[in-house]
Design a protein around this motif. Structure first.
Motif, mmCIF file in Angstrom:
data_model
loop_
_atom_site.group_PDB
_atom_site.id
_atom_site.type_symbol
_atom_site.label_atom_id
_atom_site.label_comp_id
_atom_site.label_asym_id
_atom_site.label_seq_id
_atom_site.Cartn_x
_atom_site.Cartn_y
_atom_site.Cartn_z
ATOM 1 N N LEU A 1 15.783 -0.010 -5.087
ATOM 2 C CA LEU A 1 14.792 -0.033 -4.726
ATOM 3 C C LEU A 1 14.167 -1.352 -4.760
ATOM 4 C CD1 LEU A 1 13.574 3.590 -4.148
ATOM 5 C CD2 LEU A 1 14.853 1.991 -1.968
ATOM 6 N N ASN A 2 14.104 -1.609 -6.168
ATOM 7 C CA ASN A 2 13.436 -2.307 -7.138
ATOM 8 C C ASN A 2 14.187 -4.362 -7.004
ATOM 9 O OD1 ASN A 2 11.219 -1.362 -8.372
ATOM 10 N ND2 ASN A 2 11.905 -2.176 -10.239
ATOM 11 N N LYS A 3 15.104 -4.562 -6.593
ATOM 12 C CA LYS A 3 15.707 -5.380 -6.066
ATOM 13 C C LYS A 3 14.260 -6.814 -5.942
ATOM 14 C CE LYS A 3 20.357 -4.477 -6.158
ATOM 15 N NZ LYS A 3 21.637 -4.536 -5.100
ATOM 16 N N ASN A 4 13.745 -6.604 -4.641
ATOM 17 C CA ASN A 4 12.948 -7.311 -4.013
ATOM 18 C C ASN A 4 11.414 -7.273 -3.739
ATOM 19 O OD1 ASN A 4 15.583 -8.875 -3.173
ATOM 20 N ND2 ASN A 4 15.555 -7.669 -1.256
ATOM 21 N N LYS A 5 11.162 -6.038 -3.939
ATOM 22 C CA LYS A 5 9.832 -5.915 -4.361
ATOM 23 C C LYS A 5 10.137 -4.400 -5.139
ATOM 24 C CE LYS A 5 8.737 -7.139 -0.306
ATOM 25 N NZ LYS A 5 8.436 -6.354 2.286
ATOM 26 N N PRO A 6 8.874 -3.799 -5.764
ATOM 27 C CA PRO A 6 8.458 -3.572 -6.621
ATOM 28 C C PRO A 6 8.038 -1.733 -6.057
ATOM 29 C CG PRO A 6 6.366 -3.987 -7.054
ATOM 30 C CD PRO A 6 7.842 -4.991 -6.043
ATOM 31 N N LEU A 7 9.336 -1.139 -5.947
ATOM 32 C CA LEU A 7 9.679 -0.304 -4.881
ATOM 33 C C LEU A 7 10.909 1.171 -5.631
ATOM 34 C CD1 LEU A 7 9.855 -1.832 -1.452
ATOM 35 C CD2 LEU A 7 7.989 -0.280 -2.636
ATOM 36 N N GLY A 8 10.483 1.039 -6.244
ATOM 37 C CA GLY A 8 11.562 1.549 -7.471
ATOM 38 C C GLY A 8 11.099 2.821 -7.336
ATOM 39 N N LEU A 9 9.523 3.318 -7.862
ATOM 40 C CA LEU A 9 8.727 4.385 -7.786
ATOM 41 C C LEU A 9 8.706 5.648 -7.105
ATOM 42 C CD1 LEU A 9 6.228 3.620 -10.531
ATOM 43 C CD2 LEU A 9 8.888 5.173 -10.869
ATOM 44 N N VAL A 10 9.051 4.709 -5.529
ATOM 45 C CA VAL A 10 8.582 5.185 -4.100
ATOM 46 C C VAL A 10 10.285 6.228 -4.175
ATOM 47 C CG1 VAL A 10 9.694 5.010 -2.015
ATOM 48 C CG2 VAL A 10 8.016 3.427 -2.810
ATOM 49 N N ILE B 1 0.782 -1.121 0.218
ATOM 50 C CA ILE B 1 0.096 -0.295 -0.216
ATOM 51 C C ILE B 1 1.454 1.471 -0.147
ATOM 52 C CG2 ILE B 1 -2.101 -1.419 1.400
ATOM 53 C CD1 ILE B 1 -0.987 0.532 4.052
ATOM 54 N N VAL B 2 2.073 0.747 -0.054
ATOM 55 C CA VAL B 2 2.931 2.291 0.183
ATOM 56 C C VAL B 2 2.787 3.558 -1.325
ATOM 57 C CG1 VAL B 2 4.831 1.547 -1.136
ATOM 58 C CG2 VAL B 2 5.096 2.973 0.645
ATOM 59 N N TYR B 3 2.452 2.791 -2.210
ATOM 60 C CA TYR B 3 2.227 3.394 -3.279
ATOM 61 C C TYR B 3 0.741 4.670 -3.370
ATOM 62 C CZ TYR B 3 5.988 1.926 -5.678
ATOM 63 O OH TYR B 3 7.196 1.762 -6.406
ATOM 64 N N ILE B 4 0.190 4.691 -2.089
ATOM 65 C CA ILE B 4 -0.837 5.628 -1.867
ATOM 66 C C ILE B 4 -1.101 6.333 -1.320
ATOM 67 C CG2 ILE B 4 -3.035 5.717 0.079
ATOM 68 C CD1 ILE B 4 -3.389 2.720 -0.851
ATOM 69 N N PHE B 5 0.423 6.061 -0.493
ATOM 70 C CA PHE B 5 0.997 7.450 -0.101
ATOM 71 C C PHE B 5 1.747 8.359 -0.483
ATOM 72 C CE2 PHE B 5 0.739 3.862 3.426
ATOM 73 C CZ PHE B 5 0.047 4.550 4.443
ATOM 74 N N VAL B 6 2.498 8.058 -2.234
ATOM 75 C CA VAL B 6 3.350 8.246 -2.675
ATOM 76 C C VAL B 6 2.574 9.159 -3.607
ATOM 77 C CG1 VAL B 6 4.731 7.889 -4.700
ATOM 78 C CG2 VAL B 6 5.275 6.472 -2.800
ATOM 79 N N VAL C 1 16.124 18.439 -10.102
ATOM 80 C CA VAL C 1 17.769 18.052 -11.119
ATOM 81 C C VAL C 1 18.338 16.803 -9.618
ATOM 82 C CG1 VAL C 1 19.963 17.704 -11.355
ATOM 83 C CG2 VAL C 1 18.314 19.949 -11.893
ATOM 84 N N ALA C 2 17.997 16.818 -8.500
ATOM 85 C CA ALA C 2 18.603 16.266 -7.400
ATOM 86 C C ALA C 2 17.382 15.034 -7.269
ATOM 87 C CB ALA C 2 18.819 16.708 -6.129
ATOM 88 N N SER C 3 15.859 15.542 -7.145
ATOM 89 C CA SER C 3 15.068 14.349 -7.555
ATOM 90 C C SER C 3 15.276 13.554 -8.596
ATOM 91 C CB SER C 3 13.042 15.039 -7.395
ATOM 92 O OG SER C 3 13.531 15.959 -6.339
ATOM 93 N N PHE C 4 15.417 13.975 -10.041
ATOM 94 C CA PHE C 4 15.810 12.952 -10.718
ATOM 95 C C PHE C 4 16.643 12.443 -11.238
ATOM 96 C CE2 PHE C 4 17.376 12.843 -15.297
ATOM 97 C CZ PHE C 4 16.521 11.343 -15.740
ATOM 98 N N LEU C 5 17.726 13.051 -10.542
ATOM 99 C CA LEU C 5 19.327 11.884 -10.249
ATOM 100 C C LEU C 5 19.176 10.813 -8.377
ATOM 101 C CD1 LEU C 5 21.690 14.951 -10.358
ATOM 102 C CD2 LEU C 5 21.322 13.087 -12.272
ATOM 103 N N LEU C 6 18.087 11.424 -7.922
ATOM 104 C CA LEU C 6 18.069 10.333 -6.717
ATOM 105 C C LEU C 6 17.056 9.164 -7.117
ATOM 106 C CD1 LEU C 6 17.761 12.613 -4.139
ATOM 107 C CD2 LEU C 6 19.434 11.548 -4.236
ATOM 108 N N LEU C 7 15.844 9.660 -7.790
ATOM 109 C CA LEU C 7 15.144 8.577 -8.635
ATOM 110 C C LEU C 7 16.412 7.166 -9.364
ATOM 111 C CD1 LEU C 7 12.403 7.703 -9.683
ATOM 112 C CD2 LEU C 7 12.280 9.417 -11.194
ATOM 113 N N VAL C 8 17.017 8.133 -10.514
ATOM 114 C CA VAL C 8 17.741 7.491 -11.376
ATOM 115 C C VAL C 8 18.416 6.707 -10.600
ATOM 116 C CG1 VAL C 8 19.566 6.966 -12.868
ATOM 117 C CG2 VAL C 8 17.442 8.839 -13.314
ATOM 118 N N GLY C 9 19.252 7.387 -9.940
ATOM 119 C CA GLY C 9 19.879 5.947 -8.654
ATOM 120 C C GLY C 9 19.820 5.183 -7.942
ATOM 121 N N LEU C 10 18.170 5.802 -7.389
ATOM 122 C CA LEU C 10 17.515 4.591 -5.780
ATOM 123 C C LEU C 10 17.149 3.832 -6.804
ATOM 124 C CD1 LEU C 10 16.990 7.592 -3.320
ATOM 125 C CD2 LEU C 10 19.218 5.633 -3.160
#
Length: 307
Positions: free
Chosen positions: A266-275, A217-222, A253-262
């Motif tokens: 974050l997506n390794k075990n669960k689909p949490l990349g977009l968090v 349910i984490v994407y509800i908050f996102v 810019v920082a948000s985009f770089l962190l999105l790409v970097g993380l």
């Protein structure tokens, strides 16, 4: 007959509610014949209940609600799951929307609370449909979008319901925007942006917490964070301050770089990349709170100097 006008007499109320009920029935029937069209039509369902709530006498609303539900069920008696899943939640969210408008609550609060009500009743409808039809309506929707075999369907379910709820409420605002302007309830002060920013900060804490304990349910908050961040972001741009604009650019810019970097980690075990999308709203909330604090200090200095 004017659509946006208070109904006073019994006859006026009944005729108006009958018209709104008929619109709901038409939407349900069209959706039964053209399934893909339903995803467009359901977006306006809360509007009819909102209009009835605001322009008709409240004592008649239960009659409207029961009549609408029964007519929609009878019209699609062979399969009334859509009525339970879409129409019933929209009736209650439209009711809350209308009541909040009448009480002149801020628009953002009205949208958010109505969307939450829509979500709650939508979640309640899922087991009801399953009990009646012995099928999962979420799975049916997933089949339409070719996602029935998707490993992380639970994540998509919560994202879909949240997105649909917020979209319905936003479109409701857009449709009656001219009427809402008459209510004089649009937030324009820094107190409102501070309140929204604090909400974003709280949601960011919930994102972190539920990423560990119940990630489905984490994407509800996102999604709510992204939605809420639009208002303070626009208000910051309106300030036309070079310093604020530079901070916003750095934030983007920082948000985009962190999105790409993380994303990958974050997506390794669960689909949490977009968090990591929640990083941008979080930064916006911080900038807003800091900016409002500075404005308050400047105003106090001016007042003291004036004395």
């Amino acid at each position: 007959m004017s659509v946006f006008k208070k109904r006073e007499t019994l006859t006026q109320n009944i005729a108006y509610m009958a018209l709104m009920s008929a619109i709901n029935v038409i939407i349900v029937l069209l959706s039964a014949w053209i399934p893909f069209l339903f995803f467009i039509l359901v977006l306006v369902l809360p509007l009819t209940s909102l209009i009835v709530t605001y322009y008709c006498k409240k004592i008649y609303f239960p009659i409207y609600a029961v009549t609408t539900i029964l007519l929609c069920i009878v019209s699609t008696i062979w399969n009334f799951a859509d009525t339970i899943f879409y129409v019933v939640p929209s009736i209650f969210s439209g009711l809350i929307f209308g009541l909040f408008l009448e009480k002149k609550y801020p628009i953002l609060i009205t949208i958010i609370v109505s969307a939450i009500v829509q979500q709650c009743f939508t979640y309640l409808s899922i087991p009801i449909v399953k009990l009646i039809y012995e099928r999962d309506i979420v799975y049916d929707l997933a089949t339409v979008f070719s996602l029935k075999d998707y490993k992380y369907l639970e994540y998509v379910k919560h994202m879909f319901i949240t997105f649909m709820s917020l979209t319905q409420m936003t479109l409701t605002i857009i449709v009656i925007i001219d009427e809402i302007k008459k209510f004089d309830i649009f937030p324009n002060d820094q107190d409102e942006t501070t309140f929204v920013s604090i909400d974003i900060f709280i949601l960011s804490l919930l994102v972190i917490l539920f990423s560990f304990i119940y990630s489905e349910i984490v994407y509800i908050f996102v999604i709510y964070m992204l939605f809420l961040s639009v208002y303070p972001f626009i208000e910051l741009i309106k300030r036309k301050s070079l310093a604020i604009n530079i901070m916003l650019l750095i934030t983007l810019v920082a948000s985009f770089l962190l999105l790409v970097g993380l994303y990958s980690s974050l997506n390794k075990n669960k689909p949490l990349g977009l968090v990591s999308l929640s990083i941008f709203p979080f930064f916006i909330s911080l900038i807003t709170i800091m900016n409002n604090c500075l404005l308050n200090k400047r105003n106090k200095v001016r007042i003291n100097n004036g004395k």
